[in-house]
Write an enzyme that holds these catalytic residues in place. Structure first.
Site, PDB file in Angstrom:
ATOM      1  N   ASP A  51       0.845  -1.196   0.000  1.00 50.57           N
ATOM      2  CA  ASP A  51       0.000   0.000   0.000  1.00 50.57           C
ATOM      3  C   ASP A  51       0.881   1.245   0.000  1.00 50.57           C
ATOM      4  O   ASP A  51       1.674   1.457   0.919  1.00 50.57           O
ATOM      5  CB  ASP A  51      -0.876   0.009   1.262  1.00 50.57           C
ATOM      6  CG  ASP A  51      -1.824   1.197   1.290  1.00 50.57           C
ATOM      7  OD1 ASP A  51      -2.919   1.086   0.715  1.00 50.57           O
ATOM      8  OD2 ASP A  51      -1.459   2.235   1.868  1.00 50.57           O
ATOM      9  N   LYS A  81      -2.952   5.999  -4.259  1.00 52.17           N
ATOM     10  CA  LYS A  81      -4.107   6.876  -3.952  1.00 52.17           C
ATOM     11  C   LYS A  81      -3.906   8.270  -4.527  1.00 52.17           C
ATOM     12  O   LYS A  81      -2.768   8.732  -4.651  1.00 52.17           O
ATOM     13  CB  LYS A  81      -4.264   7.020  -2.424  1.00 52.17           C
ATOM     14  CG  LYS A  81      -4.062   5.732  -1.654  1.00 52.17           C
ATOM     15  CD  LYS A  81      -4.301   5.859  -0.168  1.00 52.17           C
ATOM     16  CE  LYS A  81      -3.916   4.572   0.543  1.00 52.17           C
ATOM     17  NZ  LYS A  81      -2.504   4.490   0.939  1.00 52.17           N
TER      18      LYS A  81
HETATM   19  P1  NDP Z   1       0.321   1.182  11.925  1.00 51.19           P
HETATM   20  O1  NDP Z   1      -0.831   1.007  12.845  1.00 51.19           O
HETATM   21  O2  NDP Z   1       0.603   0.168  10.895  1.00 51.19           O
HETATM   22  O3  NDP Z   1       1.577   1.377  12.873  1.00 51.19           O
HETATM   23  C1  NDP Z   1       2.857   1.603  12.399  1.00 51.19           C
HETATM   24  C2  NDP Z   1       3.724   1.872  13.615  1.00 51.19           C
HETATM   25  O4  NDP Z   1       3.752   0.709  14.440  1.00 51.19           O
HETATM   26  C3  NDP Z   1       5.130   2.213  13.263  1.00 51.19           C
HETATM   27  O5  NDP Z   1       5.555   3.217  14.166  1.00 51.19           O
HETATM   28  C4  NDP Z   1       5.894   0.908  13.505  1.00 51.19           C
HETATM   29  O6  NDP Z   1       7.213   1.222  13.901  1.00 51.19           O
HETATM   30  C5  NDP Z   1       5.107   0.280  14.641  1.00 51.19           C
HETATM   31  N1  NDP Z   1       5.106  -1.181  14.575  1.00 51.19           N
HETATM   32  C6  NDP Z   1       5.016  -1.965  13.475  1.00 51.19           C
HETATM   33  N2  NDP Z   1       5.012  -3.253  13.800  1.00 51.19           N
HETATM   34  C7  NDP Z   1       5.114  -3.318  15.142  1.00 51.19           C
HETATM   35  C8  NDP Z   1       5.164  -4.385  16.065  1.00 51.19           C
HETATM   36  N3  NDP Z   1       5.110  -5.646  15.657  1.00 51.19           N
HETATM   37  N4  NDP Z   1       5.274  -4.083  17.382  1.00 51.19           N
HETATM   38  C9  NDP Z   1       5.318  -2.798  17.793  1.00 51.19           C
HETATM   39  N5  NDP Z   1       5.267  -1.741  16.973  1.00 51.19           N
HETATM   40  C10 NDP Z   1       5.160  -1.998  15.639  1.00 51.19           C
HETATM   41  O7  NDP Z   1       0.150   2.659  11.285  1.00 51.19           O
HETATM   42  P2  NDP Z   1       0.213   3.261   9.828  1.00 51.19           P
HETATM   43  O8  NDP Z   1      -0.258   4.649   9.954  1.00 51.19           O
HETATM   44  O9  NDP Z   1       1.517   3.072   9.196  1.00 51.19           O
HETATM   45  O10 NDP Z   1      -0.908   2.466   9.011  1.00 51.19           O
HETATM   46  C11 NDP Z   1      -0.613   1.342   8.193  1.00 51.19           C
HETATM   47  C12 NDP Z   1      -0.664   1.704   6.741  1.00 51.19           C
HETATM   48  O11 NDP Z   1      -1.960   2.193   6.384  1.00 51.19           O
HETATM   49  C13 NDP Z   1       0.251   2.879   6.353  1.00 51.19           C
HETATM   50  O12 NDP Z   1       1.598   2.529   6.341  1.00 51.19           O
HETATM   51  C14 NDP Z   1      -0.343   3.282   5.037  1.00 51.19           C
HETATM   52  O13 NDP Z   1       0.067   2.388   4.028  1.00 51.19           O
HETATM   53  C15 NDP Z   1      -1.832   3.177   5.343  1.00 51.19           C
HETATM   54  N6  NDP Z   1      -2.412   4.434   5.830  1.00 51.19           N
HETATM   55  C16 NDP Z   1      -3.462   4.981   5.095  1.00 51.19           C
HETATM   56  C17 NDP Z   1      -4.056   6.148   5.479  1.00 51.19           C
HETATM   57  C18 NDP Z   1      -5.163   6.697   4.675  1.00 51.19           C
HETATM   58  O14 NDP Z   1      -5.572   7.837   4.927  1.00 51.19           O
HETATM   59  N7  NDP Z   1      -5.696   5.970   3.718  1.00 51.19           N
HETATM   60  C19 NDP Z   1      -3.618   6.895   6.674  1.00 51.19           C
HETATM   61  C20 NDP Z   1      -2.539   6.249   7.394  1.00 51.19           C
HETATM   62  C21 NDP Z   1      -2.006   5.061   6.973  1.00 51.19           C
HETATM   63  P3  NDP Z   1       8.509   0.715  13.045  1.00 51.19           P
HETATM   64  O15 NDP Z   1       8.309   1.153  11.618  1.00 51.19           O
HETATM   65  O16 NDP Z   1       9.621   1.419  13.738  1.00 51.19           O
HETATM   66  O17 NDP Z   1       8.518  -0.771  13.207  1.00 51.19           O
END
Ligand code: NDP
Length: 278
Positions: A51, A81
């Site tokens: 994504d 998007k």
């Molecule tokens: P998430 O809920 O996926 O959380 C991501 C965060 O969680 C990062 O800080 C990551 O840190 C941490 N993390 C990942 N895996 C673990 C784990 N196993 N244990 C503990 N912490 C963890 O948030 P996102 O906002 O990134 O949402 C996911 C995806 O959705 C986005 O990446 C994007 O592709 C999409 N999105 C779409 C939106 C929209 O408006 N359509 C808005 C926001 C997101 P680290 O990277 O340091 O591991």
């Protein structure tokens, strides 16, 4: 109940296109080496859905990682998007073509309206329908659309959105929206599925995780999948990319599901779709 055999397991969208239940999110994964490596790790780990968005400015690295992986393009589901400013400027078609150019791809699997920009999103949907008819997006959908936005699209459009990607996690379950989407054949997809990593130290999640010998992150991802919500956890760390994938070797029982359902607070980490700050 969704068939959740392994990371290749897919939901069938309303036009027959298959979309993996579990994908990889790339928001805030910086363009260049970091995004490239993260997507390579995700593909190596077995993820087949990525994504991205023009907003994330990492489409070029996503495209490069897909090509270099050697995995056939048809085996990978790519979502991108259209950003709000492009909707406001009436340049949705150009924005789509720019995304394809950065990805260096001829088609995407899913093209989404990123947010319902007031006064614009209906017109934007009309352009996505044109793109869909041209065959350059195998499916089209929306993101951050509430019931009233979907009703407006269903009324004026001729293609029913295949997907609605919304903030969704144990603290924000949007039950009415989920029911509405099910009733209209719109697949719900969770963004911030891990509560941005900030809500995982929750005693209920930790207890259920200990019971299954899993982490709270794995429990939350599994709960989303068992709710029949497509989920796209993001991590820039290789070990977490693998951890978030390992959710197909256990299942939550009714009591676990009920306890997590009980955590709903309608709490948002992101913006409310009716009050866009951008
Ligand atoms: P998430 O809920 O996926 O959380 C991501 C965060 O969680 C990062 O800080 C990551 O840190 C941490 N993390 C990942 N895996 C673990 C784990 N196993 N244990 C503990 N912490 C963890 O948030 P996102 O906002 O990134 O949402 C996911 C995806 O959705 C986005 O990446 C994007 O592709 C999409 N999105 C779409 C939106 C929209 O408006 N359509 C808005 C926001 C997101 P680290 O990277 O340091 O591991």
């Amino acid at each position: 109940m969704a068939m959740l055999e392994d990371i290749r397991s897919c939901t069938t969208l309303n036009n027959g296109v298959l979309m993996p239940w579990l994908g990889f999110g790339t928001y805030k994964v910086p363009e260049g080496e970091e995004a490239y490596q993260a997507v390579r790790h995700a593909l190596d780990a077995g993820y087949r859905s990525i994504d991205t968005a023009s907003l994330y400015e990492n489409e070029a690295s996503v495209g490069r990682a897909v090509r270099d992986s050697g995995i056939p393009r048809n085996d990978i589901f790519i979502t991108t998007k259209v950003w709000n400013d492009d909707q406001r400027a009436g340049r949705v078609l150009q924005a789509f073509e720019e995304s394809l150019a950065r990805l260096e791809m001829d088609t995407v699997d899913l093209y989404l309206v990123h947010w319902p920009v007031p006064g614009r999103f209906i017109e934007t949907w009309g352009v996505l329908e044109e793109i869909y008819r041209s065959g350059r997006a195998r499916a089209i959908g929306v993101s951050n659309h509430l019931i009233h936005h979907l009703q407006a699209i269903l009324k004026s459009g001729s293609v029913v959105p295949a997907v609605n990607q919304v903030e969704f996690h144990p603290l924000l379950q949007s039950k009415d929206l989920h029911t509405f989407c099910r009733q209209h054949g719109i697949q719900l997809e969770a963004w911030a599925p891990l509560m941005k990593g900030r809500g995982l130290s929750n005693p209920v999640l930790e207890e259920i995780a200990a019971k299954h010998g899993k982490t709270a992150a794995q429990v939350v991802i599994r709960w989303e999948l068992q709710k029949e919500v497509v989920t796209i956890p993001k991590s820039a760390k290789k070990e977490r990319i693998y951890e978030n994938r390992d959710v197909f070797d256990f299942s939550l029982d009714e009591e676990d599901m009920r306890r997590i359902d009980g955590l709903d607070q309608e709490y948002r980490y992101g913006a409310h779709p009716d009050r866009l700050p951008f």
